[in-house]
Structure formats: structure tokens, C-alpha cells
Motif scaffolding. Structure first.
Motif, PDB file in Angstrom:
ATOM      1  N   ASP A 188      73.690 -23.364  13.320  1.00  0.00           N
ATOM      2  CA  ASP A 188      74.302 -23.229  11.993  1.00  0.00           C
ATOM      3  C   ASP A 188      74.062 -21.855  11.378  1.00  0.00           C
ATOM      4  N   GLY A 189      73.385 -20.970  12.119  1.00  0.00           N
ATOM      5  CA  GLY A 189      73.114 -19.628  11.601  1.00  0.00           C
ATOM      6  C   GLY A 189      71.960 -19.579  10.618  1.00  0.00           C
ATOM      7  N   GLU A 190      71.170 -20.637  10.536  1.00  0.00           N
ATOM      8  CA  GLU A 190      70.028 -20.702   9.627  1.00  0.00           C
ATOM      9  C   GLU A 190      68.766 -20.264  10.376  1.00  0.00           C
ATOM     10  N   TYR A 191      68.739 -18.980  10.722  1.00  0.00           N
ATOM     11  CA  TYR A 191      67.666 -18.474  11.573  1.00  0.00           C
ATOM     12  C   TYR A 191      66.314 -18.475  10.877  1.00  0.00           C
ATOM     13  N   ALA A 192      66.297 -18.186   9.580  1.00  0.00           N
ATOM     14  CA  ALA A 192      65.026 -18.190   8.849  1.00  0.00           C
ATOM     15  C   ALA A 192      64.409 -19.583   8.865  1.00  0.00           C
ATOM     16  N   SER A 193      65.245 -20.591   8.642  1.00  0.00           N
ATOM     17  CA  SER A 193      64.751 -21.980   8.681  1.00  0.00           C
ATOM     18  C   SER A 193      64.287 -22.348  10.081  1.00  0.00           C
ATOM     19  N   ALA A 226      64.690 -17.296  17.956  1.00  0.00           N
ATOM     20  CA  ALA A 226      65.031 -17.406  16.533  1.00  0.00           C
ATOM     21  C   ALA A 226      64.639 -16.137  15.781  1.00  0.00           C
ATOM     22  N   GLU A 227      63.477 -15.575  16.106  1.00  0.00           N
ATOM     23  CA  GLU A 227      63.046 -14.341  15.438  1.00  0.00           C
ATOM     24  C   GLU A 227      63.982 -13.184  15.765  1.00  0.00           C
ATOM     25  N   ALA A 228      64.451 -13.104  17.008  1.00  0.00           N
ATOM     26  CA  ALA A 228      65.379 -12.036  17.376  1.00  0.00           C
ATOM     27  C   ALA A 228      66.704 -12.195  16.615  1.00  0.00           C
ATOM     28  N   ALA A 229      67.207 -13.417  16.544  1.00  0.00           N
ATOM     29  CA  ALA A 229      68.457 -13.657  15.806  1.00  0.00           C
ATOM     30  C   ALA A 229      68.265 -13.406  14.322  1.00  0.00           C
ATOM     31  N   TYR A 230      67.111 -13.784  13.825  1.00  0.00           N
ATOM     32  CA  TYR A 230      66.764 -13.595  12.418  1.00  0.00           C
ATOM     33  C   TYR A 230      66.711 -12.113  12.071  1.00  0.00           C
ATOM     34  N   THR A 231      66.087 -11.332  12.938  1.00  0.00           N
ATOM     35  CA  THR A 231      65.998  -9.885  12.731  1.00  0.00           C
ATOM     36  C   THR A 231      67.389  -9.263  12.717  1.00  0.00           C
ATOM     37  N   ALA A 232      68.253  -9.705  13.627  1.00  0.00           N
ATOM     38  CA  ALA A 232      69.628  -9.198  13.657  1.00  0.00           C
ATOM     39  C   ALA A 232      70.383  -9.593  12.390  1.00  0.00           C
ATOM     40  N   GLN A 233      70.148 -10.817  11.913  1.00  0.00           N
ATOM     41  CA  GLN A 233      70.804 -11.281  10.690  1.00  0.00           C
ATOM     42  C   GLN A 233      70.360 -10.441   9.489  1.00  0.00           C
ATOM     43  N   ILE A 234      69.085 -10.150   9.413  1.00  0.00           N
ATOM     44  CA  ILE A 234      68.571  -9.335   8.313  1.00  0.00           C
ATOM     45  C   ILE A 234      69.204  -7.941   8.359  1.00  0.00           C
ATOM     46  N   ALA A 235      69.272  -7.366   9.547  1.00  0.00           N
ATOM     47  CA  ALA A 235      69.875  -6.035   9.689  1.00  0.00           C
ATOM     48  C   ALA A 235      71.333  -6.056   9.248  1.00  0.00           C
ATOM     49  N   VAL A 247      73.883 -11.765  -1.978  1.00  0.00           N
ATOM     50  CA  VAL A 247      72.633 -11.857  -2.738  1.00  0.00           C
ATOM     51  C   VAL A 247      71.897 -13.145  -2.375  1.00  0.00           C
ATOM     52  N   ALA A 248      72.627 -14.260  -2.315  1.00  0.00           N
ATOM     53  CA  ALA A 248      72.000 -15.541  -1.954  1.00  0.00           C
ATOM     54  C   ALA A 248      71.375 -15.471  -0.562  1.00  0.00           C
ATOM     55  N   ASP A 249      72.087 -14.861   0.383  1.00  0.00           N
ATOM     56  CA  ASP A 249      71.559 -14.734   1.747  1.00  0.00           C
ATOM     57  C   ASP A 249      70.297 -13.869   1.771  1.00  0.00           C
ATOM     58  N   LEU A 250      70.330 -12.760   1.049  1.00  0.00           N
ATOM     59  CA  LEU A 250      69.163 -11.872   1.014  1.00  0.00           C
ATOM     60  C   LEU A 250      67.971 -12.553   0.346  1.00  0.00           C
ATOM     61  N   LEU A 251      68.219 -13.341  -0.694  1.00  0.00           N
ATOM     62  CA  LEU A 251      67.116 -14.078  -1.336  1.00  0.00           C
ATOM     63  C   LEU A 251      66.525 -15.109  -0.377  1.00  0.00           C
ATOM     64  N   LYS A 252      67.383 -15.778   0.366  1.00  0.00           N
ATOM     65  CA  LYS A 252      66.903 -16.775   1.328  1.00  0.00           C
ATOM     66  C   LYS A 252      66.064 -16.111   2.421  1.00  0.00           C
ATOM     67  N   VAL A 253      66.575 -15.016   2.942  1.00  0.00           N
ATOM     68  CA  VAL A 253      65.853 -14.291   3.995  1.00  0.00           C
ATOM     69  C   VAL A 253      64.520 -13.776   3.445  1.00  0.00           C
TER      70      VAL A 253
END
Length: 198
Positions: free
Chosen positions: A24-29, A54-63, A85-91
């Protein structure tokens, strides 16, 4: 033996949940979920491998989020800006939970660039600054959060604590009282500490 079996079952269920979160693209979760698995059974290989993915995908999502915030800041529609903004707050929140306040600060600063009038952004910046032991900067952010939203109970509470440690007791009392008026569960020990300054 039963306890060990139950831990393995919990890890399997967690790992399945984490995989679904990744789909679902919820890498942080997913990172949080796989970390829970590793707490249940430290060093478990499947959980470790899934956490690395998950950490690799999460890092890519943050970038991606940061790049989107930096390059498209002026070209975003209001809906895209809100979502970014919502995505950045979640991350950033997830980064704080994982003990990465320096990374969280970067996420929250990117959110601030997109929406400097969002009280939540200022509140979360305050939390990240607090984790970095930058209490004065945290206080500035919480003050801005309550200026933007006078009913932001959690920000009032954190501002009260910051003022207490700065020995600005009247301000600590004022913001603690406001947080309580708004229904925030102010810690009884903190209320007791303020009592002698009333």
C-alpha cells in the motif's frame, strides 16, 4: 514452548501485515511493524530482511517527497500541497518514533516550506527540536503553533512544559491551564509541580 510458539505466530502475523503495508506504499508503518517483529524475536532472519527492504523503500519515498517539496513548491495544486505536507508529517513522525530526530527535522522543514501556516507542522518541528535538545527552538515552534491555532491543546501542553523548565512559571501555568481547558490530559505530576507557583 507455548510462549515461543506464540511469539513466532505474532512475528508471522506482523510480517504479513508489514508486507501488506508495503504493498500500500505505507513504508514508514511497515518499518515500525518489522521492528516490532524483531523486538519479539531479535535477529529473526525474515523480519530482518523485510525490515531492510522496507527501510530502502522508505528512504526512497522520503527522497521523493523532499524532491517534490523542493522542486514543485510553487506548481502544486492546493490538494497536492496538502497531501505532500501530510505525507511529510507522517514520514517525520515515524522518523521521530524510530529515534531519528535529525531526519525528522528535515522532513518537517520540507513540510514547513510547503505550508508555513500549518500549526501541526510547527508542533512537530517543536517535538523534533526537543529530541535534538534544542529547547529554545522547540519553544518558538510551539508558540507559533498556538498562535496559528489557539485551540491546539497538545502544543499548549508542550509549551507549558518548556516554559516551566525555562522558569517562566506564569506562562507555564497559563498554557497548562489552556491545555486542560481544551481536554488535554496534562500529567498530574506536572500539575503538582506547578502548584507552588500559583
Amino acid at each position: 514452548l507455548k510462549e515461543t510458539f506464540l511469539r513466532f505466530e505474532k512475528v508471522k502475523a506482523n510480517n504479513l501485515q508489514g508486507v501488506l503495508q508495503m504493498e500500500d506504499g505505507e513504508y514508514a508503518s511497515a518499518v515500525d511493524t518489522f521492528n516490532d517483529s524483531l523486538q519479539a524475536i531479535p535477529g529473526e532472519a525474515d523480519s530482518r530482511n523485510l525490515l531492510n527492504l522496507a527501510e530502502a523503500a522508505y528512504t526512497a519515498q522520503i527522497a521523493q517527497l523532499r524532491a517534490r517539496a523542493e522542486s514543485n513548491q510553487r506548481n502544486l495544486s492546493p490538494e497536492e500541497r496538502f497531501q505532500a505536507v501530510a505525507d511529510l508529517l507522517k514520514v517525520g513522525s515515524s522518523q521521530l518514533k524510530q529515534g531519528r530526530p535529525d531526519q525528522a527535522l528535515e522532513s518537517f522543514k520540507a513540510a514547513l516550506e510547503l505550508d508555513s501556516s500549518n500549526p501541526q507542522v510547527h508542533h512537530y518541528l517543536g517535538l523534533a527540536y526537543l529530541e535534538e535538545k534544542q529547547v529554545q527552538k522547540a519553544t518558538v515552534e510551539w508558540r507559533r503553533a498556538v498562535e496559528l491555532d489557539p485551540d491546539y491543546a497538545e502544543a499548549h501542553n508542550f509549551l507549558a512544559v518548556a516554559y516551566y523548565f525555562a522558569k517562566e512559571y506564569p506562562l507555564a501555568i497559563r498554557h497548562s491551564d489552556r491545555a486542560r481547558e481544551l481536554g488535554y490530559p496534562v500529567q498530574p505530576g506536572f500539575l503538582e509541580a506547578l502548584r507552588s507557583y500559583r
